[in-house]
Design an enzyme around this catalytic site. Structure first.
Site, mmCIF file in Angstrom:
data_model
loop_
_atom_site.group_PDB
_atom_site.id
_atom_site.type_symbol
_atom_site.label_atom_id
_atom_site.label_comp_id
_atom_site.label_asym_id
_atom_site.label_seq_id
_atom_site.Cartn_x
_atom_site.Cartn_y
_atom_site.Cartn_z
ATOM 1 N N CYS A 1 14.621 24.059 104.577
ATOM 2 C CA CYS A 1 13.106 23.645 104.668
ATOM 3 C C CYS A 1 12.949 22.504 103.553
ATOM 4 O O CYS A 1 12.929 22.737 102.366
ATOM 5 C CB CYS A 1 12.421 24.835 104.567
ATOM 6 S SG CYS A 1 10.633 24.316 104.237
ATOM 7 N N CYS B 1 9.949 23.159 101.375
ATOM 8 C CA CYS B 1 10.474 24.303 100.551
ATOM 9 C C CYS B 1 10.852 23.721 99.328
ATOM 10 O O CYS B 1 10.846 24.056 98.178
ATOM 11 C CB CYS B 1 11.289 25.212 101.073
ATOM 12 S SG CYS B 1 10.681 26.107 102.524
#
Length: 117
Positions: free
Chosen positions: A30, A33
């Site tokens: 991600c 993230c």
């Protein structure tokens, strides 16, 4: 310090402890993230009385934790007090630091001593 929660039993054990716990639900693939990780680390370093964790939602075990916490988006930040959820926010894509700024303000607010003693 940030610890990794890998098992549902670890998650349940941490929530059974008194005090504050902050969880970052993430995926290693991600992009947002990765962008927020340094900011999350900085917040964790500045609040030594709070337990900070990361949960990899892509791992089979981590996905069980994520499901139990009703998390459907990466990254999602969740704060628990004495096992009860008291705050949650998702980081948008493209990523923004606003949820982390909101987390930091929330933590400062709940850590302030009460004026009533």
């Amino acid at each position: 310090m940030i610890s990794e929660i890998q098992w549902l039993s670890e998650f349940e054990a941490e929530l059974a402890k008194p005090g504050l716990a902050v969880l970052d639900f993430y995926s290693p693939h991600c992009g947002p993230c990765h962008v927020i990780a340094p900011l999350y680390n900085r917040i964790a370093e500045s609040h030594s009385t709070i337990r900070f964790y990361k949960v990899n939602g892509l791992d089979e075990e981590g996905s069980q934790v994520q499901q139990k916490a009703a998390v459907t988006w990466w990254p999602t930040l969740v704060v628990y007090r004495d096992g009860q959820e008291i705050w949650r926010d998702r980081v948008p894509n493209p990523p923004s630091s606003k949820p982390l700024e909101s987390l930091e303000e929330f933590l400062k607010t709940i850590l302030l001593p009460s004026p009533y003693g």
